[in-house]
Design a protein around this motif. Structure first.
Motif, short mmCIF file in Angstrom:
data_model
loop_
_atom_site.label_atom_id
_atom_site.label_comp_id
_atom_site.label_asym_id
_atom_site.label_seq_id
_atom_site.Cartn_x
_atom_site.Cartn_y
_atom_site.Cartn_z
N UNK A 170 4.72 -8.57 38.91
CA UNK A 170 5.79 -7.58 38.82
C UNK A 170 6.72 -7.75 40.01
N UNK A 171 8.02 -7.85 39.73
CA UNK A 171 9.00 -8.13 40.76
C UNK A 171 9.47 -6.87 41.48
N UNK A 172 9.94 -7.03 42.70
CA UNK A 172 10.58 -5.93 43.41
C UNK A 172 11.81 -5.47 42.64
N UNK A 173 12.06 -4.16 42.63
CA UNK A 173 13.24 -3.65 41.93
C UNK A 173 14.44 -3.46 42.85
N UNK A 174 14.36 -4.03 44.05
CA UNK A 174 15.45 -3.84 45.02
C UNK A 174 16.77 -4.40 44.51
N UNK A 175 16.73 -5.48 43.72
CA UNK A 175 17.95 -6.08 43.21
C UNK A 175 18.34 -5.63 41.82
N UNK A 176 17.70 -4.56 41.33
CA UNK A 176 17.97 -4.05 39.98
C UNK A 176 18.85 -2.81 40.06
N UNK A 177 20.00 -2.78 39.38
CA UNK A 177 20.83 -1.56 39.36
C UNK A 177 20.08 -0.39 38.72
N UNK A 178 20.46 0.80 39.08
CA UNK A 178 19.82 2.00 38.55
C UNK A 178 20.07 2.12 37.05
N UNK A 179 19.08 2.63 36.34
CA UNK A 179 19.23 2.89 34.90
C UNK A 179 20.02 4.17 34.68
N UNK A 180 20.67 4.25 33.53
CA UNK A 180 21.36 5.47 33.13
C UNK A 180 20.35 6.47 32.57
N UNK A 181 20.68 7.75 32.55
CA UNK A 181 19.79 8.72 31.89
C UNK A 181 19.58 8.35 30.43
N UNK A 182 18.32 8.28 30.02
CA UNK A 182 17.99 7.97 28.64
C UNK A 182 18.08 6.52 28.26
N UNK A 183 18.39 5.63 29.18
CA UNK A 183 18.59 4.21 28.87
C UNK A 183 17.26 3.49 28.71
N UNK A 184 17.18 2.59 27.74
CA UNK A 184 15.99 1.78 27.53
C UNK A 184 16.39 0.53 26.77
N UNK A 185 15.43 -0.36 26.54
CA UNK A 185 15.64 -1.56 25.73
C UNK A 185 14.92 -1.39 24.40
N UNK A 186 15.41 -2.08 23.38
CA UNK A 186 14.84 -1.96 22.04
C UNK A 186 13.85 -3.10 21.77
N UNK A 187 12.61 -2.74 21.48
CA UNK A 187 11.58 -3.72 21.13
C UNK A 187 11.65 -4.01 19.65
N UNK A 188 12.80 -4.51 19.19
CA UNK A 188 13.07 -4.64 17.77
C UNK A 188 12.85 -6.03 17.23
N UNK A 189 13.07 -7.06 18.06
CA UNK A 189 13.01 -8.42 17.54
C UNK A 189 12.66 -9.46 18.60
N UNK A 190 12.30 -9.02 19.79
CA UNK A 190 12.01 -9.97 20.86
C UNK A 190 13.23 -10.58 21.48
#
Length: 358
Positions: A170-190
């Protein structure tokens, strides 16, 4: 993504295959899906196309299947004891080596690897954080790959491998921008996460007040993010990305609660995801689409699939025509030259190979 509904075309418990005429996809080659008999009732959202002959699928009921002969026969190569898992992503390097991802909160998110065609599997990653939910994985090459989790503590989480999926960190999240409220990714098709050459990768989101595309060029340590003009909302966003090269890409999605409506369902980028141009409703796919892929034999041809049909674009995603009105969740192409082939997969054990007419 925690919840995803899907529409299926069914009658008497069997999948009904309907085909639009080639004239409805005029202006170029004709396309049709040739369904192959898997003997399964699982929903296959995980799909990896190695060639026109070799493909792997993963799905519900912990099932993983493999074909070596263009879909005439499918082998059940599921990991033992995985019946309760949902395998939503598959990455096959060849006929023998593959990595699969199961989705879910906490320990349901796992990665398995095989090097012998599924005769045996090794669990190489099990998520221990009850707040993490892994959606997709992607590989740049035979060694380097990433897996994407929905936000934990306000940021998307990345796990990385540098040994072909044998181990993950698991990588450090220091270089990851903040997520928006309610934001996620869709596990729909890989294909919510895709990888390019070198250490480049992209992932797409929804669920918030606007969908976004994240980009890395250093293997997931640092990410930039761009707003998208596509549909936004609790059930809407970008469900799938596909890139021809480091600059030219296509995004598809929409609102899965409106599967037959093209609600800001596609966009294109020519600068590596730094900006996106919306495809107008009259030229977009005919409804919500969950999977997309460029074909190997044409630089500008893209295929998108979803519960209400399949569409083809022959101009790099700027306009689309429907060629099939049945249901698929995932689509992927693989191979080169005469060995290249495209596959689609979905509900009730459906897997099909693309046939192209001239």
């Amino acid at each position: 993504m925690r919840f995803l509904r899907v529409a299926a075309i069914a009658a008497g418990g069997l999948l009904v295959v309907t085909q639009l005429s080639p004239a409805q996809a005029s202006g170029g080659p004709s396309y049709r899906w040739n369904l192959t008999p898997t003997g399964s009732t699982a929903q296959f959202r995980g799909l990896s196309a190695v060639s026109k002959d070799i493909a792997w699928v993963g799905g519900s009921q912990g099932q993983v299947l493999r074909t070596l002969d263009g879909g005439r026969r499918w082998q059940n190569v599921s990991p033992p004891g995985a019946e309760a898992l949902q395998f939503r992503d598959v990455h096959a390097f060849d006929a023998k080596r593959a990595v699969i991802l199961s989705i879910g909160t906490g320990t349901d998110s796992r990665v398995y690897r095989t090097a012998d065609g599924g005769k045996s599997w090794t669990e190489t990653f099990r998520n221990a954080d009850p707040n993490a939910f892994y959606d997709c994985l992607a590989f740049n090459d035979d060694r380097n790959g990433l897996a994407l989790s929905d936000p934990v503590d306000g940021k998307f989480r990345i796990a990385a491998t540098a040994d072909g999926g044998r181990s993950w960190k698991v990588q450090s999240n220091a270089g990851m921008p903040a997520a928006l409220p309610g934001e996620f990714a869709f596990a729909a098709s890989g294909t919510c996460l895709v990888a390019g050459r070198g250490r480049t990768a992209w992932f797409a989101t929804g669920g918030g007040d606007r969908p976004r595309v994240f980009r890395t060029s250093d293997g997931g340590r640092r990410w930039s993010v761009t707003d998208s003009p596509m549909a936004s909302g609790a059930a809407a966003g970008i469900f799938s990305l596909t890139f021809r090269n480091s600059l030219f890409g296509v995004a598809v999605g929409g609102d899965f609660e409106k599967p037959t409506e093209a609600v800001k369902a596609a966009s294109v980028t020519y600068d590596g995801g730094r900006s996106w141009k919306l495809v107008p409703a009259g030229k977009a796919p005919k409804g919500y689409r969950s999977g997309s892929t460029f074909v190997p034999w044409s630089p500008f041809t893209v295929i998108a699939v979803g519960p209400s049909g399949s569409d083809v674009s022959q101009d790099g995603g700027r306009s689309w025509k429907q060629f099939y009105d049945g249901s698929f969740d995932s689509v992927e192409c693989g191979g080169h030259g005469i060995r290249a082939g495209c596959w689609a997969s979905g509900a009730k054990g459906a897997v099909a190979r693309l046939e192209v007419g001239r």
